[in-house]
Design a protein around this motif. Structure first.
Motif, mmCIF file in Angstrom:
data_model
loop_
_atom_site.group_PDB
_atom_site.id
_atom_site.type_symbol
_atom_site.label_atom_id
_atom_site.label_comp_id
_atom_site.label_asym_id
_atom_site.label_seq_id
_atom_site.Cartn_x
_atom_site.Cartn_y
_atom_site.Cartn_z
ATOM 1 N N LEU A 189 108.485 130.798 141.467
ATOM 2 C CA LEU A 189 108.676 129.827 141.024
ATOM 3 C C LEU A 189 110.028 130.871 139.833
ATOM 4 O O LEU A 189 111.448 130.131 139.678
ATOM 5 C CB LEU A 189 108.717 129.054 139.416
ATOM 6 N N PHE A 190 110.016 131.647 139.466
ATOM 7 C CA PHE A 190 111.178 132.228 138.621
ATOM 8 C C PHE A 190 112.052 133.860 139.486
ATOM 9 O O PHE A 190 112.594 134.261 138.735
ATOM 10 C CB PHE A 190 110.596 132.679 136.918
ATOM 11 N N GLY A 191 111.227 134.171 140.237
ATOM 12 C CA GLY A 191 112.187 134.770 140.748
ATOM 13 C C GLY A 191 112.309 136.025 140.375
ATOM 14 O O GLY A 191 113.168 137.243 140.500
ATOM 15 N N THR A 192 111.356 136.384 139.653
ATOM 16 C CA THR A 192 110.638 137.468 138.883
ATOM 17 C C THR A 192 109.763 138.183 138.974
ATOM 18 O O THR A 192 108.506 137.182 138.116
ATOM 19 C CB THR A 192 112.054 137.640 137.462
ATOM 20 N N ASP A 193 109.363 139.307 138.471
ATOM 21 C CA ASP A 193 107.687 140.202 137.888
ATOM 22 C C ASP A 193 107.258 139.853 136.919
ATOM 23 O O ASP A 193 107.452 140.982 136.203
ATOM 24 C CB ASP A 193 107.648 141.360 138.493
ATOM 25 N N CYS A 194 107.373 138.939 136.295
ATOM 26 C CA CYS A 194 106.616 137.830 135.005
ATOM 27 C C CYS A 194 104.968 138.028 134.278
ATOM 28 O O CYS A 194 104.613 138.378 135.970
ATOM 29 C CB CYS A 194 107.795 136.467 134.515
ATOM 30 N N GLU A 195 105.372 138.010 133.220
ATOM 31 C CA GLU A 195 103.803 138.149 133.011
ATOM 32 C C GLU A 195 103.339 136.935 132.426
ATOM 33 O O GLU A 195 103.705 136.326 131.852
ATOM 34 C CB GLU A 195 103.189 139.138 132.067
ATOM 35 N N VAL A 196 102.002 136.526 133.328
ATOM 36 C CA VAL A 196 101.834 135.300 132.774
ATOM 37 C C VAL A 196 100.283 134.745 132.155
ATOM 38 O O VAL A 196 99.864 135.636 132.345
ATOM 39 C CB VAL A 196 101.779 134.412 134.153
ATOM 40 N N PHE A 197 100.267 133.558 131.313
ATOM 41 C CA PHE A 197 98.938 133.833 130.766
ATOM 42 C C PHE A 197 98.503 131.976 130.369
ATOM 43 O O PHE A 197 99.968 131.616 129.604
ATOM 44 C CB PHE A 197 98.529 134.073 129.019
ATOM 45 N N VAL A 212 104.730 132.810 129.526
ATOM 46 C CA VAL A 212 106.128 133.901 130.735
ATOM 47 C C VAL A 212 105.848 134.923 129.914
ATOM 48 O O VAL A 212 107.459 134.195 128.964
ATOM 49 C CB VAL A 212 106.560 133.059 131.151
ATOM 50 N N PHE A 213 106.075 136.325 129.505
ATOM 51 C CA PHE A 213 106.676 137.421 129.063
ATOM 52 C C PHE A 213 107.203 137.658 130.502
ATOM 53 O O PHE A 213 106.785 138.478 131.361
ATOM 54 C CB PHE A 213 105.829 137.839 128.996
#
Lengths: 368, 368, 368, 368
Positions: free
Chosen positions: D75-83, D241-242
């Protein structure tokens, strides 16, 4: 160098040329930036010196500590619980933490030291108790302001008010009258709130109002007082006095856990013996108050000068014409401007009247 | 009286008959219950007295504080960051809080002061960092013990180890050799752990090992040291020394928020000037260590006496035959028994050799 | 992927091949690694589904929440205070924080979930209350152990014991008898301690002992219970039940501040209605217990097998000959080994008896 | 009943007559008091139902959680960290605690949910980080306001600003444009501040602005986003989302310690799969926004009606003539009045257009 802040004159050149330690260091011209620029008064020093003799039990199980606690009981004419902490930030925060759970809130003035100058210490010690700062443009709270803040919300999404803190005298050098304190405590009682007094300069208030420590506190409904020793003439140390002794349950553990239990406690307690038994606590305060009035009298009529607050204790807040502050600084005076942008002068036990006159003269000159 | 604990002799009768303050109080016979039973040594006192003169900027923006911080830099031969706190509980807890987040853990000995005698202060200051106490029946950690504790769990249900704390000398009066410290720090590095040294009696360790402060700390891989001033002869005060300066970021705010920023900072910093510039820090420690060895020599061969730990610094732990402790107490000696049930004697800068002899004689008699 | 821990099988290959969401995902063979591997039971699901209809007031001001709270009051036969939290870590920590101040301590078993598997949550929520873990090599506390821990220290350098927590059934699958609970609570009363029960698997204890929830709790002297819903068959949610209602003062605020107040509370409370009104809470637990006994019977006599703890609830801990665990894993079984190094099997409401038989057969084979 | 607050309609009579659980409960007329009055949308429900099948590894080590985290990355088009956390209070507080030390402060609007409706949670989770609330009489921060708050103090007596939080859309239903967010993040970068976005209604902002989630967040300089699931149509759950992954270090431990790690994590993560993969997240938000505009259009021209804020997302704030609110309440409508004393209507995914019309008609009538 670590542990220095930027309070407006951090980058000034060295103030003191230190001689080798065998000789006396040259000191700077007396300054009135704060009453914590002063050293230790003779009475506190003498007691500390006496206390220095021999082996003494640690952690407050010594006779100096007993004697100091009893001196407070005598001073207040009641069987209060007394604890000794290192500084005012800790004393206030620990006292408020004893009154509150983490989900409670504390009503205070927007000028209150706990709100503006303790770096979040009340929130830290209490694990989250929020300060509800009044927006009445005054350093003094009123029953109406307290009532409004205490009752504006009653849902669990907002921290539940549990305590009120007032500073006596206020951070602006103003005083609550006994009737005002009584009215506040009556409001507190009706709302289920506890009343804390930040007495960093408590002695100055007693000297100014000419009333007894008892009248100013438990007789007026104060539950717990932080009685300031440092600004009153000690090297270090504040006393936390619980008039409602049930609130003091476990407070000894609380102090210990928070790093506020001195091992060589005698050096925190003996100065209080020296201050209270000799009467120096009141004498020092009266002297400091007198210097503030001396400055007030000397500059009140100077054209261009505005006294920002009534001079009721040991502080004078001054505003002047454009360039005024810079001209004062150029003459070597140091002062804080964090309240309202004016110059704050705060007098201590050691203020020299001739220096006060010199300051007054420089203020007049800076207005010309 | 408030703020007194029950440490085994709380209910004893008064130890001191206080004279009116104009006269010198009668002191009790010298005691070796703790090195915090001693007063302030002359060098610290003189510096404090010098520092008492005149107006001085508050909160550490004074030359005494600069000079004290520089004295530490000179002593350690490196550009470390130096902060001053009121007591050891706060110094240790603040240092560990700077190393850890709340979900981290700290590996320590089961005898460590942070674990046994700080009333949960490390957990309080860090907001929950758990102490992982080793179970190796020693006050000394080893690389193996650290490795095992650091790696026994790797899941998020257990706090992530982030720091190791060692006490030098230990609470049992034992010493880590430089090689042992180096081995521990190497282990720490390999595990991503920071190394903290509780140096409440750091000077005693330096005196005993005859090594430099630098050798004992940053050259051996210590990241942050709490250097004890109180037990070394000061009235109050500890120094926190960061050798890895990046760890000190924001530490001035941390101290302030936690109620550990002295307003009249000169009274915390000047004594360090007195101690460090004069060499009193090492002289005091050597003297105290010598008294411990004096007692050891005097009683080591006494039948029935067991020395519980090697005498390597300023402490002697003694066990004797049945009734031994009571007989010692009956002779007026005071001591703690919280480690292993034996009597702990801890010598300070002011310990009088003849009093040590008197104690030795009473120990011998109590064994008879 | 974030928020995953290393619990021993983190690096295993994918367990589930997820189909596109329009189809049913392929599930792994039933596992008994934990009772939280199970899904939501039909009764909880149905209630949640019913609760999903229409507009409902938020934050617990809805009828599902009222009805759930009343269902607890009916179940326990007393007018208790009931709160709903998201998980067991929070429920336990909040309950203990309500009993303690930061300077207090909590006595627990060294196997207690609060000590070993909550990542310092109790210390975090309470702002520093230390856990005093017993060293009696048992998951069960006894009056003697509690007494010893509560009285070994009485000085302010050690956190003051204020609460005892017992897990029923224990983390090892053992049970306290009613008499044992009563004896513990009597000891607590005599020592001024509050008694908390971690009932993450409370239903399993009730089913196993065949006693009423009231008998197991307030009638035996328990002050506050955390009643586990998740392991009992719910998707999420635990209940905190205060039998001493005075302890619940401000607990609603405490939950809110700690991020444990659900806005759409009906989804936390309705499942409880489904579980309690239908009796599923007890049926689920009895079934799970039965599966544990089934496994026990099937393997108890297998040569080389040791049952590490008496099988009294829904857990079976197994040790076998060398290579045993690896052989079991090779057959596809997943299990934790964090207690004593053996394999833990924990049965849930959905355990299939034929799968239990399959496990037993593989255990036998792994011993051959 | 416990855990209910007084939010203005606490004492109203029962809203719902619950039928026995085998039948469907009668629901109240649809209300628009909050978007958390709505239930779970079909897409989230279906995913939860699918996830309910079989044995699944706990604590996020399951494929649903992997898939949900990946859905966010897509969805964000990036390799974010999700908790994943349970609610918004926890999500915001944990995110801010990850950005700050206890002595830091967070700049926010005086209307920010973290300031007004989380009961001191940010201070609790961070152990004291103070919120600095702007006084610009707007729910929106500006670069100027941020700059002024961040630079008004630079001394250690005041908590050091470290983060800025903005709510998108704001608590008043207003939107930051992408340019405004970018300007704020640029200001933050120049001041060394991190930027947090409280996206309790993030989907509504995306739908209203017609921009991508990436444009609204990391491409505009947001460091961490709390993406609200509950108000978007889920039963429970928020995502943190970081975008700056270094800020996520240890965040899994932080969640666990704070009681925000679900054991049956699939029930928190699967609904996200349902929401994101189906597009329901955006469809729901667009529908809710549309209902707000529908109400706006219907009442904007009604004499006596004032729309307190621009209607830009899913909220409408209405003031009317004297007695207006009471007349609306008499017609059965429920609403909050905590912002400015007007009526707040907040539309959810399930708002029925005919009910919106009914509300508009009653508003018109109440003005007559």
């Amino acid at each position: 160098m670590a542990q220095t802040g930027n309070n407006g004159f951090r980058h000034s050149t060295s103030l003191v040329v230190l001689d080798p330690i065998v000789r006396k260091p040259a000191t700077m011209t007396q300054q009135f930036a704060s009453d914590n620029y002063a050293g230790t008064c003779p009475e506190a020093w003498a007691a500390m010196q006496q206390a220095n003799a021999g082996s003494v039990a640690a952690y407050g199980e010594d006779e100096w500590t007993t004697r100091a606690a009893n001196a407070f009981r005598t001073l207040f004419g009641t069987d209060c619980e007394v604890f000794f902490a290192f500084n005012g930030t800790a004393a206030n925060s620990l006292a408020l933490a004893a009154l509150c759970q983490s989900y409670n809130s504390v009503i205070c003035s927007s000028c209150a030291h706990v709100e503006t100058d303790e770096c979040g210490a009340p929130e830290f010690f209490s694990n989250g108790s929020k300060l509800l700062a009044a927006r009445n443009n005054s350093a003094k709270l009123t029953p109406d302001v307290i009532h409004a803040l205490a009752t504006c919300r009653g849902d669990i999404h907002y921290p539940k008010p549990r305590a009120v803190t007032i500073t006596q005298p206020t951070e602006t050098g103003e005083l609550y009258t006994l009737a005002e304190i009584q009215a506040i405590s009556t409001t507190c009682r009706s709302l289920g709130l506890r009343l804390h007094m930040d007495g960093a300069r408590f002695a100055n208030a007693c000297a100014a109002l000419g009333c007894s420590p008892a009248d100013m506190t438990w007789k007026a409904g104060v539950d717990v007082l932080c009685f300031g020793g440092t600004k009153n003439g000690m090297a270090v140390g504040e006393a936390i006095v619980f008039f409602d002794k049930t609130l003091a349950e476990g407070f000894d553990y609380r102090c210990k856990q928070a790093g506020q239990l001195a091992s060589k406690m005698r050096f925190l307690s003996a100065p209080w013996v020296g201050m209270l038994e000799s009467g120096a606590w009141l004498k020092n305060a009266a002297h400091a108050n007198g210097c503030a009035r001396q400055l007030e009298r000397a500059i009140a009529q100077v054209p261009g000068i505005t006294l920002m607050f009534p001079v009721q204790a040991n502080a004078v807040f001054v505003q002047g014409p454009e360039g005024f502050l810079d001209r004062l600084r150029a003459k070597g005076w140091r002062f804080y401007t964090f309240i309202g942008g004016g110059a704050r002068f705060m007098f201590a036990w050691d203020a020299q009247p001739e220096q006060v006159d010199a300051l007054a003269a420089d203020i007049r000159a800076a207005c010309a």
